[in-house]
Write a protein that holds these residues in place. Structure first.
Motif, PDB file in Angstrom:
ATOM      1  N   SER A  56      -1.149  15.461  -1.468  1.00 49.90           N
ATOM      2  CA  SER A  56      -0.065  15.902  -0.586  1.00 49.90           C
ATOM      3  C   SER A  56       1.134  14.956  -0.684  1.00 49.90           C
ATOM      4  CB  SER A  56      -0.569  15.934   0.861  1.00 49.90           C
ATOM      5  OG  SER A  56       0.504  16.155   1.750  1.00 49.90           O
ATOM      6  N   LYS A  57       2.321  15.524  -0.787  1.00 46.62           N
ATOM      7  CA  LYS A  57       3.531  14.695  -0.851  1.00 46.62           C
ATOM      8  C   LYS A  57       3.693  13.852   0.407  1.00 46.62           C
ATOM      9  CE  LYS A  57       6.205  17.569  -3.975  1.00 46.62           C
ATOM     10  NZ  LYS A  57       7.421  18.375  -4.137  1.00 46.62           N
ATOM     11  N   LYS A  58       3.256  14.353   1.544  1.00 49.00           N
ATOM     12  CA  LYS A  58       3.406  13.641   2.819  1.00 49.00           C
ATOM     13  C   LYS A  58       2.553  12.375   2.880  1.00 49.00           C
ATOM     14  CE  LYS A  58       4.664  17.588   5.642  1.00 49.00           C
ATOM     15  NZ  LYS A  58       4.335  18.388   6.818  1.00 49.00           N
ATOM     16  N   ARG A  60       1.045  10.963  -0.041  1.00 49.54           N
ATOM     17  CA  ARG A  60       0.831  10.466  -1.406  1.00 49.54           C
ATOM     18  C   ARG A  60       0.987   8.951  -1.521  1.00 49.54           C
ATOM     19  NH1 ARG A  60       3.422  14.199  -5.151  1.00 49.54           N
ATOM     20  NH2 ARG A  60       1.476  15.306  -4.746  1.00 49.54           N
ATOM     21  N   LEU A  61       2.054   8.407  -0.941  1.00 47.57           N
ATOM     22  CA  LEU A  61       2.288   6.964  -1.066  1.00 47.57           C
ATOM     23  C   LEU A  61       1.132   6.179  -0.450  1.00 47.57           C
ATOM     24  CD1 LEU A  61       4.158   4.787  -2.098  1.00 47.57           C
ATOM     25  CD2 LEU A  61       5.386   4.887   0.084  1.00 47.57           C
ATOM     26  N   LEU A  62       0.694   6.593   0.721  1.00 45.80           N
ATOM     27  CA  LEU A  62      -0.452   5.942   1.366  1.00 45.80           C
ATOM     28  C   LEU A  62      -1.715   6.118   0.520  1.00 45.80           C
ATOM     29  CD1 LEU A  62      -1.537   4.399   3.810  1.00 45.80           C
ATOM     30  CD2 LEU A  62      -1.906   6.605   4.919  1.00 45.80           C
ATOM     31  N   GLY A  63      -1.906   7.318  -0.025  1.00 45.60           N
ATOM     32  CA  GLY A  63      -3.068   7.571  -0.871  1.00 45.60           C
ATOM     33  C   GLY A  63      -3.077   6.724  -2.123  1.00 45.60           C
ATOM     34  N   LEU A  64      -1.914   6.572  -2.741  1.00 43.82           N
ATOM     35  CA  LEU A  64      -1.832   5.747  -3.945  1.00 43.82           C
ATOM     36  C   LEU A  64      -2.071   4.277  -3.629  1.00 43.82           C
ATOM     37  CD1 LEU A  64       1.206   7.457  -5.692  1.00 43.82           C
ATOM     38  CD2 LEU A  64      -1.189   7.501  -6.457  1.00 43.82           C
ATOM     39  N   ALA A  65      -1.495   3.813  -2.526  1.00 49.63           N
ATOM     40  CA  ALA A  65      -1.727   2.418  -2.120  1.00 49.63           C
ATOM     41  C   ALA A  65      -3.202   2.200  -1.798  1.00 49.63           C
ATOM     42  CB  ALA A  65      -0.860   2.074  -0.912  1.00 49.63           C
ATOM     43  N   GLY A  66      -3.798   3.143  -1.088  1.00 51.11           N
ATOM     44  CA  GLY A  66      -5.217   3.039  -0.764  1.00 51.11           C
ATOM     45  C   GLY A  66      -6.086   3.067  -2.005  1.00 51.11           C
TER      46      GLY A  66
END
Length: 85
Positions: A56-58, A60-66
């Motif tokens: 999800s674009k919403k 994504r940044l958190l998912g990539l960092a995680g």
């Protein structure tokens, strides 16, 4: 599009931990020699959550960092297990 696909692959791999845990137990045992099956399921759950976050674009940044933090943590666990064994 590629990041969404990567997220689906990560989530699918996580789900596979539940469908066929015996495939992942040897890998998981290197990082978690005790309670390996429980860790197999736990690792699978984390991978599902991270993979879905990446799709999800919403989130994504958190998912990539995680995912980056998770990969570092899991790699360090495997290396520590090999050093002990």
């Amino acid at each position: 599009m590629m990041l969404r696909l990567a997220g689906l692959v990560i989530a699918g791999t996580g789900a596979a931990h539940f469908a066929a845990p015996e495939l992942f137990n040897p890998i998981t045992k290197a990082a978690f020699p005790e309670n390996t099956r429980e860790w197999t399921y736990g690792v699978g759950a984390v991978e599902v959550a991270l993979g879905l976050a990446v799709t999800s674009k919403k989130t994504r940044l958190l998912g990539l960092a995680g995912t980056a933090g998770y990969a570092y943590w899991l790699t360090s666990r495997v290396r520590a297990g090999r050093a002990e064994g």
